[in-house]
Scaffold this motif. Sequence first.
Motif, PDB file in Angstrom:
ATOM      1  N   ILE A   3      -9.915  -3.145   2.288  1.00  0.00           N
ATOM      2  CA  ILE A   3      -9.523  -1.828   1.780  1.00  0.00           C
ATOM      3  C   ILE A   3      -8.006  -1.671   1.848  1.00  0.00           C
ATOM      4  N   LEU A   4      -7.527  -0.634   1.195  1.00  0.00           N
ATOM      5  CA  LEU A   4      -6.094  -0.382   1.132  1.00  0.00           C
ATOM      6  C   LEU A   4      -5.485  -0.227   2.521  1.00  0.00           C
ATOM      7  N   TYR A   5      -6.220   0.380   3.414  1.00  0.00           N
ATOM      8  CA  TYR A   5      -5.730   0.565   4.780  1.00  0.00           C
ATOM      9  C   TYR A   5      -5.427  -0.776   5.451  1.00  0.00           C
ATOM     10  N   ASP A   6      -6.238  -1.791   5.168  1.00  0.00           N
ATOM     11  CA  ASP A   6      -5.984  -3.127   5.716  1.00  0.00           C
ATOM     12  C   ASP A   6      -4.639  -3.670   5.234  1.00  0.00           C
ATOM     13  N   VAL A   7      -4.327  -3.422   3.965  1.00  0.00           N
ATOM     14  CA  VAL A   7      -3.039  -3.873   3.417  1.00  0.00           C
ATOM     15  C   VAL A   7      -1.903  -3.093   4.078  1.00  0.00           C
ATOM     16  N   GLN A   8      -2.104  -1.803   4.273  1.00  0.00           N
ATOM     17  CA  GLN A   8      -1.087  -0.995   4.944  1.00  0.00           C
ATOM     18  C   GLN A   8      -0.819  -1.521   6.348  1.00  0.00           C
ATOM     19  N   LEU A   9      -1.870  -1.895   7.065  1.00  0.00           N
ATOM     20  CA  LEU A   9      -1.698  -2.447   8.414  1.00  0.00           C
ATOM     21  C   LEU A   9      -0.961  -3.782   8.379  1.00  0.00           C
ATOM     22  N   LEU A  10      -1.247  -4.601   7.378  1.00  0.00           N
ATOM     23  CA  LEU A  10      -0.535  -5.869   7.221  1.00  0.00           C
ATOM     24  C   LEU A  10       0.959  -5.623   7.023  1.00  0.00           C
ATOM     25  N   LEU A  11       1.284  -4.715   6.120  1.00  0.00           N
ATOM     26  CA  LEU A  11       2.694  -4.410   5.863  1.00  0.00           C
ATOM     27  C   LEU A  11       3.358  -3.816   7.110  1.00  0.00           C
ATOM     28  N   GLY A  21       4.608   9.230  -2.312  1.00  0.00           N
ATOM     29  CA  GLY A  21       4.079  10.570  -2.558  1.00  0.00           C
ATOM     30  C   GLY A  21       3.020  10.590  -3.642  1.00  0.00           C
ATOM     31  N   GLU A  22       3.010   9.592  -4.476  1.00  0.00           N
ATOM     32  CA  GLU A  22       2.010   9.443  -5.533  1.00  0.00           C
ATOM     33  C   GLU A  22       1.222   8.172  -5.225  1.00  0.00           C
ATOM     34  N   ARG A  23      -0.091   8.285  -5.110  1.00  0.00           N
ATOM     35  CA  ARG A  23      -0.909   7.144  -4.679  1.00  0.00           C
ATOM     36  C   ARG A  23      -0.700   5.911  -5.558  1.00  0.00           C
ATOM     37  N   LEU A  24      -0.644   6.087  -6.860  1.00  0.00           N
ATOM     38  CA  LEU A  24      -0.452   4.950  -7.768  1.00  0.00           C
ATOM     39  C   LEU A  24       0.887   4.274  -7.501  1.00  0.00           C
ATOM     40  N   TRP A  25       1.911   5.060  -7.286  1.00  0.00           N
ATOM     41  CA  TRP A  25       3.243   4.501  -7.002  1.00  0.00           C
ATOM     42  C   TRP A  25       3.258   3.805  -5.645  1.00  0.00           C
ATOM     43  N   ASP A  26       2.541   4.364  -4.684  1.00  0.00           N
ATOM     44  CA  ASP A  26       2.435   3.723  -3.367  1.00  0.00           C
ATOM     45  C   ASP A  26       1.820   2.331  -3.499  1.00  0.00           C
ATOM     46  N   ILE A  27       0.766   2.236  -4.286  1.00  0.00           N
ATOM     47  CA  ILE A  27       0.089   0.952  -4.479  1.00  0.00           C
ATOM     48  C   ILE A  27       1.027  -0.037  -5.158  1.00  0.00           C
ATOM     49  N   GLU A  28       1.771   0.424  -6.161  1.00  0.00           N
ATOM     50  CA  GLU A  28       2.719  -0.456  -6.855  1.00  0.00           C
ATOM     51  C   GLU A  28       3.823  -0.931  -5.911  1.00  0.00           C
ATOM     52  N   MET A  30       3.586  -1.192  -2.647  1.00  0.00           N
ATOM     53  CA  MET A  30       2.966  -2.123  -1.708  1.00  0.00           C
ATOM     54  C   MET A  30       2.840  -3.512  -2.332  1.00  0.00           C
ATOM     55  N   SER A  31       2.522  -3.562  -3.619  1.00  0.00           N
ATOM     56  CA  SER A  31       2.433  -4.845  -4.318  1.00  0.00           C
ATOM     57  C   SER A  31       3.783  -5.553  -4.337  1.00  0.00           C
ATOM     58  N   ILE A  32       4.830  -4.801  -4.582  1.00  0.00           N
ATOM     59  CA  ILE A  32       6.187  -5.370  -4.595  1.00  0.00           C
ATOM     60  C   ILE A  32       6.542  -5.907  -3.216  1.00  0.00           C
ATOM     61  N   GLU A  33       6.259  -5.122  -2.186  1.00  0.00           N
ATOM     62  CA  GLU A  33       6.571  -5.548  -0.818  1.00  0.00           C
ATOM     63  C   GLU A  33       5.751  -6.770  -0.408  1.00  0.00           C
ATOM     64  N   LEU A  34       4.482  -6.781  -0.795  1.00  0.00           N
ATOM     65  CA  LEU A  34       3.617  -7.913  -0.473  1.00  0.00           C
ATOM     66  C   LEU A  34       4.128  -9.187  -1.136  1.00  0.00           C
TER      67      LEU A  34
END
Length: 73
Positions: A3-11, A21-28, A30-34
């Motif tokens: 789940i997304l929370y697992d990725v957040q914990l990894l980061l 502040g916008e969930r879609l932007w947060d996901i994008e 996170m992808s860049i950081e990953l």
Amino acid sequence: MRILYDVQLLLKRFGIYVYVGERLWDIEMMSIELKSLKDSGLIEDDVYIPAALVLRKEHRLEEEKQKNISMDN
């Protein structure tokens, strides 16, 4: 990685906290950081691939959700 929370914990293990502040932007973001972690050699494919798949799935679900909301209006 399920789940997304697992990725957040990894980061978070690398000191990366994402909140735009916008969930879609947060996901994008996170992808860049990953990808940056992968390119830097800090994480291996066995960690990167499942995390990237979770982010791709969450991105698709969020886009569908926003599309449905805009169709209702």
